[in-house]
Design an enzyme around this catalytic site. Structure first.
Site, PDB file in Angstrom:
ATOM      1  N   GLU B 327       0.297  -1.238   0.613  1.00 12.60           N
ATOM      2  CA  GLU B 327      -0.150  -0.223   0.041  1.00 12.60           C
ATOM      3  C   GLU B 327       0.926   1.437  -0.177  1.00 12.60           C
ATOM      4  O   GLU B 327       0.428   2.513   0.665  1.00 12.60           O
ATOM      5  CB  GLU B 327      -1.171  -0.109   1.123  1.00 12.60           C
ATOM      6  CG  GLU B 327      -2.069  -1.349   0.920  1.00 12.60           C
ATOM      7  CD  GLU B 327      -2.912  -0.641   2.673  1.00 12.60           C
ATOM      8  OE1 GLU B 327      -3.884  -1.118   2.039  1.00 12.60           O
ATOM      9  OE2 GLU B 327      -2.275  -0.852   3.431  1.00 12.60           O
ATOM     10  N   ASN B 328       2.080   1.417  -1.081  1.00 10.17           N
ATOM     11  CA  ASN B 328       2.522   2.183  -0.661  1.00 10.17           C
ATOM     12  C   ASN B 328       1.751   3.621  -2.098  1.00 10.17           C
ATOM     13  O   ASN B 328       2.773   2.520  -3.324  1.00 10.17           O
ATOM     14  CB  ASN B 328       4.201   2.114  -0.495  1.00 10.17           C
ATOM     15  CG  ASN B 328       5.157   3.606  -1.575  1.00 10.17           C
ATOM     16  OD1 ASN B 328       4.475   5.021  -0.661  1.00 10.17           O
ATOM     17  ND2 ASN B 328       5.738   3.779  -1.909  1.00 10.17           N
TER      18      ASN B 328
END
Lengths: 715, 715
Positions: B327-328
């Protein structure tokens, strides 16, 4: 110190039970749920609402302890209100004007919590703001607990009623003794109980650290003490410091006890050379009084104690140190020729005198290390210097006598919570009763009292249920004015307090259901809940007599799930009382009584099925039968009463005989409801003869005829 | 890694629900309550009684871990049987002949718990003795848990049935991920959950230690990480070692996760120089995905990571280390000209490629420190070396694809226990489903799975109720043969397991009543218990959408007391099913259904009174109304059915409309019973038209017509 004879606190109890009016200092305002009741409380019109913007400011002194206290206060307030509140303590003057709650502490209080600490505070709440003022941070702590107890709610939301409170404790020494030696209690048990103590304004943790059954504190000087005396269950010094700091953060002192010269088996496992018999010694697993005692005639013993107590004096900052001194029966001394020769040589006439000699030697050691000595009643021998504090398990008379002779004292007789007495019995025990003949100066020597949690039969799973909620009533006795003693109102507030204490992690309410689920092996526990709600463990020391166990036994039986002072039994008795007062109609509470009795009757057969499959419950079989029979008897009596028909004498005789049988404990449990059922039976039978009496006469007659000792009339 | 889209595990679920037969490997013997079900179990005639002389001997290898395990085993056995048992493990040959349980371990197992550990064991029980054999101490641990699960009782006492068990796990990696970053969990929470993991034969604690919302591990090299990133709530390295040792004693590995380059806000509070934007940073209090990310273009970052991960590699002995990687979104990277320039210079075409570059650098650091790298799905980029382990939140298909490409993998998709799905949904998720096209060699790369306890909405008071008992079913999926998948039987055993887990100190059962008492402010919680027994928190990420809170909000509301997968709702639905199968008489279960519905109807008004006085419950007001209406609707439908009378269309329309309204969540809670009530309404209305169908046709028609999306027919 175990009081092994019947405790003489029944007399004050009788007075208390007959007092129905109460002066709480409150105005003509709705009932509050404060516990302990403040010294003075005056409710007013209005309310301070507690909403999402509730915030706290300090005017004057602040410190780390105050900030941490405010943080904990806010978390509990958030927990109850389900609202996220602004964090932290505001400290500039403009904040204070707008704050919901303003705190004004004059100073920090003592560096080390002390018996001389000023714990007073005032709390003023109006529509706009609450103001809490106190000379010390400890006073603020006490006041914040009161504020949390004032929180109430209705359709409009949460609020605190407008009020003016001026509060201070009646006694400066309000303690809970925890015996962590017979059953070790992990740190989390201590911490949650310290939180609970603070919630009811107790201020002394008396930490009973050594016993025949365990030596629970690390000694770096004499590591064999804890290494060989504890089964590996001891507190490191780092953990002890953690407990002391945790307590101090809550304004609670920690007074350690190292019991000597008796109760010393666990010391001697690692150091048999200190004993009065050659040894070897092993950790005691039984309950009772045991022979091993330190040898008071050998200089090496005092050298050892100087080293050990010196180490402990540095670890525990409190200025008091408890040396126990109880229940040394001297059998090892009698049997040791060297000790006998020593006594002869020194002109020590008996074991009491020998223990006095020992005490004076220990006193000198403690003085050297800057500590005031405290010990149980037995240490009070004729030549005891009166700087020593007497901890009384013998009673208020002994305590008063000590005070007259110039000794300070602390009362525990009447506060033995391990003995499973009902709350009102503890509540009725006053360290300085109204009829005390002490002068004010003498009375001031009575410092207060301590509830004592001896731990033969408690584990981390059950200990909270033996301490709480009853200890909250003892806390009130020690904090509130003597005149606060309405038993019924105490029980009402105690029920509220019991639930409030749960937010601190205490398990006294929730673990009962867990214990029952384990006993039932995952089966439906509803009938078991019915049973356990109306039984109580037997009182005093009868548990061990009737159901012997050791310190290694599992404490997971029905008796461990049962709690002292059954709410359901008290409610039932009061409903029976109301029903009998409603003669000759007998309608008041007839419906709930009938429902309850039906539930008991039906639970019997359901329990039989459950017990068949759960061997851990086999011992409960006769209780299931009794419960069903109590239900049936009560229902029949109710039926006679409601129909205005008297039963035949045969019925009464058979029922009374069955009640006598049911009144006998089984599995060390007993039914506190049997007297009320007995009243129903007698009332049913006596209807025709008592028909012309007044309600009061009638009730008194039934009570008299129902007294368990009474023979059936006319036989 | 949070799966923020609807998880695709509904398909396997449907298969499972339609399977009713089950092969447990058991003979034609009574139902057992083993969980997980062993690989092979054959019950026999006879039983080994468990009485006061029950004792254990070892033949062959013993060590400290084995002895400690036996001690814990005996304490639990004592707790359940309420019997004091002989202590200790006997070790001479003559003892073994007479012992109740003989343990034969061939060796100690690995020094550090490993994914290659042999956990197999055999357990033979006959009338005279039980024999537990295993190649390692860990196998003995697993077998002792099975033995405890076999304990049963009847009028004769406690016993273990005669049985022959040959057991080994299907997957070597069976984990529970605990996110202790969003809400810190104290050591006692970890310990009791490790005990529970061991009880259901899980063997990996995946310790999610860092997040935007908190950095929870002490770094001696970079102390600002925990000092500024944790609000003071972190584990010291000593505590981490304590957890690792506690886990190892139970045959459980500890795999730490340090999430990077995203989910990194808390790192950057103390070390803003590592970030991709200049800062300053503060600890994140919200829920969601946040921008802060480490800067992958700066050598100082890798130097820092080398230092930090080296320190952690020395602290955590497990050979795996999890680097998150999820989830970057790269917003900080896009906004930073230096990063953009770096990408251009190096020919890195997008943020995925930049993260790949970062991963390769981190992989080199981990290799240097002797660790195997593990990360979430996102790290699987084209050029990832296949020594890296993929942790899949995307699903079995992605996992299979990774396996085909040569990567080892662990499944968490389908095991997101924070999303409040019912147990059977997790139970139906198989890391290697029956229809898998993987070759045996590829399938062997699927190491197992992990339940993931993300901690946005759990505190120490509630976390156990989100993990247990559902995770026991996941543990079974990962240990037992694929063919073990009878959902009804799973639920039966799960209920038993849930209670058994309580002996380890877990609070999933007992804390609900406590939460309700706090909400009710000490008032009677009976109607609240009725309500909470038939509501469930909304699923997936709807809680936050419907009832936004932060990491600082109190989690003490009704939604926190409510539990996933309502037993009462499942029982109700199955009773409705039986009733409708009993057409046209509609008598089966009519009585309990009527009682339940009456209780709901009556609870409504009682709740109103309670809610008026308890502002923390104000949000529950519409639920109280819904509950009463569900009760009324059900009672009316029952009445139509039992009388064989069809209601008018107006009634049906009004009731269906009301059900639609009741089906809408309130206070982020929903009634899982509405579909069953809908079936009752439709069945009542359709009686005349469906009268001539077979029972099966009739039920299927009603189900079809009751589907929430269906329009009323003929409109």
């Amino acid at each position: 110190m175990r009081a092994r004879t019947c405790l003489p606190f029944l007399l004050p109890l009788l007075c208390v039970l007959n007092v129905s009016a109460q002066n709480t200092g409150a105005g003509a305002t709705p009932r509050h749920s404060l516990m302990p009741v403040p010294a003075s409380v005056q409710f007013k019109d209005g309310r301070l609402s507690v909403g999402k913007s509730f915030n706290i400011a300090a005017r004057g002194h602040t410190d780390a302890r105050l900030r941490a206290t405010v943080e904990r206060f806010l978390r509990r307030l958030e927990g109850r209100t389900v609202m996220e509140l602004p964090r932290g303590l505001r400290t500039d003057a403009t904040d204070a004007g707008a704050a919901s709650l303003v705190i004004e502490a004059a100073g920090p209080g003592r560096d080390v919590p002390s018996v001389e600490e000023d714990e007073s505070y005032t709390l003023e709440v109006n529509d706009r703001q609450a103001t809490l003022k106190a000379p010390t941070t400890v006073g603020v702590l006490r006041g914040l607990e009161t504020f949390l107890q004032l929180l109430d709610g209705d359709r409009e939301g949460f609020y605190v009623p407008a009020v003016s409170i001026n509060d201070r404790p009646r006694f400066p020494w309000r303690g809970l003794m925890l015996d962590v030696a017979r059953h070790y209690q992990p740190l989390e048990v201590l911490k949650r109980n310290l939180d609970a103590m603070a919630a009811v304004k107790l201020n002394v943790l008396h930490w009973h650290l050594t016993e025949d059954q365990g030596f629970r504190i690390e000694s770096k000087k004499f590591p064999k003490l804890h290494q060989l005396g504890s089964d590996g269950q001891f507190y490191t010094q780092e953990q002890a410091r953690e407990v002391i700091a945790y307590a101090a953060a809550r304004g609670i002192r920690v007074v350690p006890e190292f019991d000597m010269p008796g109760h010393a088996t666990a010391w001697l496992v690692g150091h048999p050379e200190l004993g009065s018999a050659p040894g070897p010694y092993t950790i005691e697993r039984g309950a009772g009084i045991f022979e091993p005692a330190l040898d008071p005639t050998r200089e090496e013993v005092y050298k050892f104690l100087d080293g050990f107590l010196g180490e402990m004096a540095a670890l525990f900052p409190d200025s008091y140190m408890h040396i126990g001194g109880d229940e040394n029966e001297g059998k090892q001394w009698n049997a040791n020729p060297k000790i006998q020769a020593f006594m002869k040589e020194k002109g020590i006439k008996d074991n009491h005198a020998l223990q006095s000699y020992f005490n004076r030697r220990v006193l000198a050691i403690l003085k050297k290390h800057g500590k005031t000595m405290m010990g149980w009643d037995e240490i009070l021998q004729p030549d005891l210097p009166n700087e020593v504090v007497i901890h009384s398990w013998r009673g208020t008379a002994a305590l008063a006598e000590a005070a007259r002779r110039g000794y300070k004292g602390v009362l525990s007789n009447g506060y033995y919570i391990d003995l499973i007495f009902p709350t009102h019995q503890h509540y009725g025990t006053d360290p300085v009763p109204a009829d005390s003949a002490l002068t004010p100066e003498e009375a001031a020597r009575v410092l207060g009292g301590e509830a004592t949690m001896w731990s033969e039969w408690v584990t981390p799973e059950t200990i909270d249920s033996r301490i709480w909620p009853r200890t909250a009533a003892i806390a009130e006795r020690l904090w509130s004015p003597r005149e606060v003693r309405d038993v019924e109102d105490m029980y009402r507030r105690l029920a509220v307090m019991s639930v409030r204490l749960e937010e601190l992690g205490l398990t006294h309410e929730k673990n009962q259901a867990m214990l029952l689920r384990r006993l039932a092996g995952g089966r439906d526990t509803a009938p078991l809940q019915t049973l356990v709600s109306v039984v109580e463990p037997v009182k005093e020391y009868r548990r061990y007599q009737q159901r012997p166990q050791t310190m290694l036994s599992p404490l997971t039986g029905l008796i461990d799930a049962a709690r002292p002072d059954s709410d359901a039994a008290r409610r039932f008795a009061s409903q029976v009382d109301a029903l009998l007062s409603d003669a000759p109609r007998f309608e008041a509470h007839a419906m709930p009584l009938r429902n309850t009795l039906t539930q008991w009757r039906n639970a019997g057969p359901e329990l039989e099925v459950l017990i068949d499959r759960s061997p851990g419950l086999h011992e409960a079989r006769p209780l299931a039968k009794d419960l069903a029979e109590l239900g049936t008897t009560g229902l029949e009596a109710l039926s006679y009463l409601s129909r205005g028909v008297a039963p035949p004498a045969e019925w009464r005789d058979a029922r009374l005989a069955a009640l006598d049988a049911a009144a006998k404990p089984k599995a060390a449990l007993e039914f506190p409801v049997t007297p009320a059922i007995r009243q129903l039976v007698i009332a049913a039978y006596e209807q025709p003869r008592l028909g012309r009496l007044t309600a009061a006469e009638w009730k008194s007659q039934v009570k008299q005829l129902s007294a368990p000792a009474a023979k059936p009339p006319g036989r």
